[in-house]
Design an enzyme around this catalytic site. Structure first.
Site, PDB file in Angstrom:
ATOM      1  N   ASP A 305       0.860  -1.183   0.000  1.00  0.00           N
ATOM      2  CA  ASP A 305       0.000   0.000   0.000  1.00  0.00           C
ATOM      3  C   ASP A 305       0.895   1.231   0.000  1.00  0.00           C
ATOM      4  OD1 ASP A 305      -2.331   1.755   0.370  1.00  0.00           O
ATOM      5  OD2 ASP A 305      -3.352  -0.077   0.962  1.00  0.00           O
ATOM      6  N   HIS A 375      -2.549   3.320  -4.638  1.00  0.00           N
ATOM      7  CA  HIS A 375      -1.978   2.789  -3.400  1.00  0.00           C
ATOM      8  C   HIS A 375      -0.543   2.285  -3.609  1.00  0.00           C
ATOM      9  CE1 HIS A 375      -5.598   3.057  -0.894  1.00  0.00           C
ATOM     10  NE2 HIS A 375      -6.264   2.805  -2.002  1.00  0.00           N
ATOM     11  N   GLU A 440      -9.551   2.976  -5.710  1.00  0.00           N
ATOM     12  CA  GLU A 440      -9.311   4.355  -5.293  1.00  0.00           C
ATOM     13  C   GLU A 440      -8.252   5.112  -6.090  1.00  0.00           C
ATOM     14  OE1 GLU A 440     -10.782   4.465  -0.767  1.00  0.00           O
ATOM     15  OE2 GLU A 440      -8.773   3.642  -0.981  1.00  0.00           O
ATOM     16  N   TYR A 532     -16.712  -4.585   6.945  1.00  0.00           N
ATOM     17  CA  TYR A 532     -15.429  -3.954   7.283  1.00  0.00           C
ATOM     18  C   TYR A 532     -15.294  -3.902   8.808  1.00  0.00           C
ATOM     19  CZ  TYR A 532     -13.653  -2.441   2.702  1.00  0.00           C
ATOM     20  OH  TYR A 532     -13.118  -2.410   1.439  1.00  0.00           O
ATOM     21  N   ASP A 534     -12.934  -2.769  10.557  1.00  0.00           N
ATOM     22  CA  ASP A 534     -12.300  -1.584  11.159  1.00  0.00           C
ATOM     23  C   ASP A 534     -13.365  -0.555  11.519  1.00  0.00           C
ATOM     24  OD1 ASP A 534     -12.531  -1.490   8.306  1.00  0.00           O
ATOM     25  OD2 ASP A 534     -11.345   0.347   8.269  1.00  0.00           O
ATOM     26  N   GLU A 586      -5.115   1.030   9.485  1.00  0.00           N
ATOM     27  CA  GLU A 586      -4.547   2.353   9.756  1.00  0.00           C
ATOM     28  C   GLU A 586      -4.410   2.585  11.260  1.00  0.00           C
ATOM     29  OE1 GLU A 586      -6.964   1.750   7.605  1.00  0.00           O
ATOM     30  OE2 GLU A 586      -6.816   3.041   5.831  1.00  0.00           O
TER      31      GLU A 586
END
Ligand code: ACM
Length: 643
Positions: A305, A375, A440, A532, A534, A586
Site C-alpha cells: 500500500d 496505493h 481508489e 469492514y 475496522d 490504519e
C-alpha cells in the site's frame, strides 16, 4: 512531559468542521525553530489555518508557526483550521500521534515527545452499545452446521488418544489437530494405525463437505477433500471443552454427536491489511488458527500500500529496503502511529512460504494482493527512476491524502515492474488467484501527462480512467499466461477493459456488488457497511475504529445477507462466490487492538458465509457465541465484551 497538545472540535456542520489545536510549552526553556509533527486521518485545508503553516502527506502533518520567535516557556501556540468532511464522533478521529522538533537541523530529525490530551469532541459521549446474548448451550459450534444430532454420552480425550488417517488428503488436518491437542494436553499426540480419532476418506461426500461422528470410544472425521477434513477438524476442536473434567488425568470430555455439514458459500474470506501496520508472522499464524476454527477458507493478504511494501521481491530489493520502512528520517514519511521512530517490517519469501503452508494445513488458501495502480506510493518512492514520470504535471489527491501514489500507464517501467513483481508473486503463492487491487485511483490523475495523452490518442481513449483498464488488462493477460485468474476491487471494472474472467470484490456498497454480478462478473461480496471490521462496533465516542461507512454492531454484521434484495432465482446469485470481511489497519498496530476489532464479529461473518440463510437465527447464534467465550478467554483473545 514538557509539551502538551490540545485538539478540539469547535464547530461542526454536515460536511465541514472547524478544529482548534493548541501546543503548550510547559518547560522552562524557549522552544526555538519548532515544528509540530502529527498524524491525523482527514485532509486539512491548509489555506484555512488562522496561524502557522501546514504541510500534509497522507496522515502525516508538519505544522510550523511561520514566525521566527521561539515558543516561550509556559507559552502556547494556537491555530484553527477547517476539515471538509463529515462530523467527528469518535475519539479515534483525533490526533493519532505527535512529536516536536526544535532547531534548524535539515537532515536528521530529533523527535521530542508531546503529550496529546483526549480529543475534545463537541458532542456528549454517546451511549455504549452492548449486546445481550442468550444463555449458552452445551454444543456451541459456529458456524451452525447443517445437521447436528447430540447422541448423549461422552468421549474421553486424554494424552493417550492417538490419531489415525487413511488418506493423504487428511495429512494437513492431522498436523493441525496434533498441534492443537498438544497445546491442550501439553503432550505430543501420536499418529498411528491404531488411533481412536479416525480420518477416513468418503468418496460420496461433496467437495468441502464433511461428516463428524463422536462415539464413546471413537471419533470419525469423514470427507473427500482436504477442505472437508479441515472443516471436520474445526468442528471437533469446537466440541472440546476449555477445561479438563479431571485435572489430574488431563481428560477432556467431548459430547457424542453426529454432524453432516457443508458450506453455503465457496469463498469465505478475511482480508488483513499488513501494509498500514505490520503484523508479525506469529500474529498471522494465530489469526489463521481462528479463521480455520470458524471455517474461513481464504486469507486475503493485503501486502502493499502507500505506507508500506511488505513482501520480499528479488528483482527489486529496494522495495523492502526502502519501501518497508517509514519514519522521520526515512524516505517514506511517518504515518498513523509510532511516528517518532523508524517503523515497518516485511515478510521474507521464506516467511511467506511458512504462512502459506501453515494456512494450507488448516484448509486456508492464501491469496496475495499487490495493489496497483493506486496505493503504490511505497513502490514509487522505492523505485523512483523506474516508476516516476517527470513530465507528468497532473494534479490529484487520493482519498488518503497523497498526490504521488499512482503508477503511470504510459511508462515502460510500470509494465516492467508489474511483470517482474507478478512473476515472483505467482511463483511464491500456489493459489490460482492473484488480487491486483485497482481501488481508489483519484480523478485528475494522468490528465496532464503528455505520455498519457499520447497513449490515449493511440488507443482512442476519451477518459483518463480508461488508462486504468488498459493497465489492468495487461496485468490480467500476464497473470493468465502464468495460469492465474485476476481478482480486483470493484474499480477494476472501470473503463470496461478487463474480461469477465476477473473476479470482483465489491466493497463500496451492496448495490455495487449486485451491479457487478448482474453484469456477469463473479463477485465476492464485501460491502464495507456489513463486513469492514475496522468500523466501530458501538455507539460511544470512545469505541475503537472508524465510521466512514457507519458503525457495525455485532448483530448488524450477523444479519447481512448478500443480494437480499434480488429474488432467489435471479441469475446474479450464481455469480456470488461468497463473502469476505476485511480489517484495514490504519489504526490497528497491536495484537490486542486487532483482536478487539475482529472478535466477536468475525464469528458472525463466519456464519453468514457458511450457514444457509434458512438455518441462521440471531437468537440461536447469540447463545452459541456465549458458549465460545470460554475458548476466546482461554487462548487470550481480547474480544469486545457482550453482556
Ligand atoms: C478499499 O477499501 N479501498 C478496498
Amino acid at each position: 512531559m514538557s509539551f502538551r497538545l490540545d485538539f478540539v472540535v469547535i464547530e461542526q456542520q454536515q460536511n465541514q468542521s472547524r478544529l482548534a489545536l493548541t501546543l503548550h510549552n510547559l518547560s522552562d526553556k524557549p522552544l526555538a525553530q519548532w515544528s509540530l509533527h502529527f498524524t491525523f486521518g482527514r485532509w486539512i485545508d491548509s489555506s484555512s489555518l488562522t496561524h502557522g503553516e501546514l504541510e500534509q502527506t497522507g496522515s502525516y502533518n508538519i505544522l510550523t508557526s511561520g514566525r521566527k520567535e521561539a515558543l516561550k516557556p509556559n507559552g502556547h501556540f494556537y491555530t484553527e483550521f477547517t476539515v471538509g468532511t463529515k462530523p467527528f464522533s469518535l475519539l479515534d478521529d483525533g490526533i493519532i500521534d505527535a512529536f516536536i522538533c526544535s532547531g534548524n537541523s535539515t537532515s536528521l530529525i530529533n523527535p521530542l515527545p508531546v503529550e496529546i490530551t483526549a480529543f475534545g469532541l463537541q458532542h456528549p459521549q454517546l451511549k455504549r452499545h452492548t449486546t445481550a446474548l442468550e444463555a449458552a448451550a452445551e454444543i456451541n459450534i459456529i458456524p451452525a452446521p447443517q445437521h447436528l444430532k447430540p447422541l448423549g454420552g461422552l468421549f474421553a480425550l486424554t494424552p493417550h488418544t492417538a490419531i489415525e488417517i487413511d488418506t493423504p488428503l487428511a495429512e494437513g488436518s492431522s498436523r493441525w489437530i496434533s498441534t492443537e491437542l498438544e497445546n491442550l494436553l501439553n503432550e505430543k499426540v501420536a499418529v498411528h494405525a491404531a488411533g481412536s480419532i479416525h480420518y477416513q476418506y468418503r468418496e460420496h461426500l461433496a467437495d468441502s463437505a464433511y461428516q463428524l461422528l463422536v462415539e464413546q470410544d471413537d471419533i470419525w472425521l469423514m470427507a473427500s477433500t482436504e477442505s472437508g477434513f479441515s472443516h471436520a477438524t474445526a468442528s471437533l476442536l469446537q466440541l472440546l471443552p476449555s477445561q479438563p473434567s479431571h485435572q489430574a488425568d488431563m481428560a477432556y470430555h467431548i459430547p457424542m454427536v453426529e454432524i453432516c455439514d457443508e458450506p453455503h458459500f465457496a469463498h469465505r474470506g478475511m482480508m488483513l491489511d499488513c501494509a498500514r501496520h505490520f503484523h508479525p508472522v506469529e500474529r498471522i499464524k494465530f489469526l489463521l488458527d481462528q479463521l480455520a476454527r470458524f471455517k474461513f477458507n481464504i486469507f486475503h493478504w493485503h501486502l502493499t500500500d502507500d505506507e508500506g511494501w511488505r513482501i520480499e521481491i528479488d528483482a527489486y530489493p529496494e522495495l523492502t529496503q526502502t519501501g518497508a520502512w517509514r519514519g522521520p528520517n526515512e524516505l517514506i514519511q511517518p504515518q498513523f502511529t509510532t511516528i517518532s521512530q523508524r517503523y515497518g517490517g516485511y515478510y521474507s519469501k521464506q516467511e511467506a512460504r511458512d504462512i502459506i503452508r501453515y494456512a494450507a494445513d488448516r484448509g486456508i488458501m492464501v491469496i496475495p494482493e499487490i495493489d496497483i495502480p493506486g496505493h503504490s506510493r511505497a513502490a514509487i518512492k522505492s523505485l523512483p527512476a523506474l516508476l516516476t514520470d517527470p513530465d507528468d504535471k497532473s494534479i490529484y489527491r487520493s482519498i488518503q491524502g497523497y498526490n504521488d501514489n499512482i503508477l503511470s500507464p504510459a511508462l515502460e517501467g510500470t509494465y516492467t515492474f508489474i511483470a517482474n513483481v507478478l512473476d515472483e508473486i505467482c511463483d511464491l503463492f500456489p493459489a490460482p488467484y492473484l488480487h491486483i487491487g485497482a481501488d481508489e485511483v483519484p480523478s485528475g490523475v494522468w490528465a496532464d501527462s503528455p505520455a498519457c495523452r499520447a497513449l490515449m490518442e493511440k488507443h482512442g481513449y476519451e477518459d483518463p480512467k480508461e488508462l486504468q483498464g488498459h493497465l489492468l488488462r495487461f496485468a490480467e493477460k500476464h497473470l493468465s499466461n502464468k495460469g492465474k485468474r485476476m481478482m480486483g476491487w470493484e474499480e477494476a471494472t472501470q473503463g470496461d477493459k478487463v474480461s469477465k474472467d476477473t473476479i470482483i470484490f465489491s466493497w463500496l456498497s451492496e448495490e455495487a456488488g449486485q451491479k457487478c454480478a448482474q453484469a456477469g462478473y463473479d463477485v465476492v461480496m464485501q460491502p464495507a457497511q456489513a463486513t469492514y471490521l475496522d468500523l466501530a462496533q458501538g455507539e460511544s465516542a470512545d469505541e475503537a475504529g472508524v465510521d466512514w461507512a457507519g458503525r457495525l454492531p455485532l448483530e448488524q454484521a450477523y444479519q447481512y445477507q448478500p443480494l437480499a434484495k434480488l429474488p432467489t432465482d435471479d441469475p446474479a446469485h450464481q455469480h456470488v462466490r461468497g463473502i469476505q470481511c476485511a480489517l484495514w489497519c490504519e489504526l490497528v498496530n497491536s495484537k490486542s487492538r486487532l483482536e478487539y476489532m475482529l472478535y466477536p464479529r468475525l464469528l458472525a461473518i463466519a456464519e453468514v458465509a457458511w450457514t444457509a440463510p434458512e438455518n441462521r437465527s440471531w437468537a440461536d447464534f447469540s447463545a452459541r457465541l456465549n458458549g465460545q467465550f470460554a475458548y476466546l478467554d482461554k487462548v487470550g483473545i481480547n474480544y469486545r465484551r457482550c453482556e
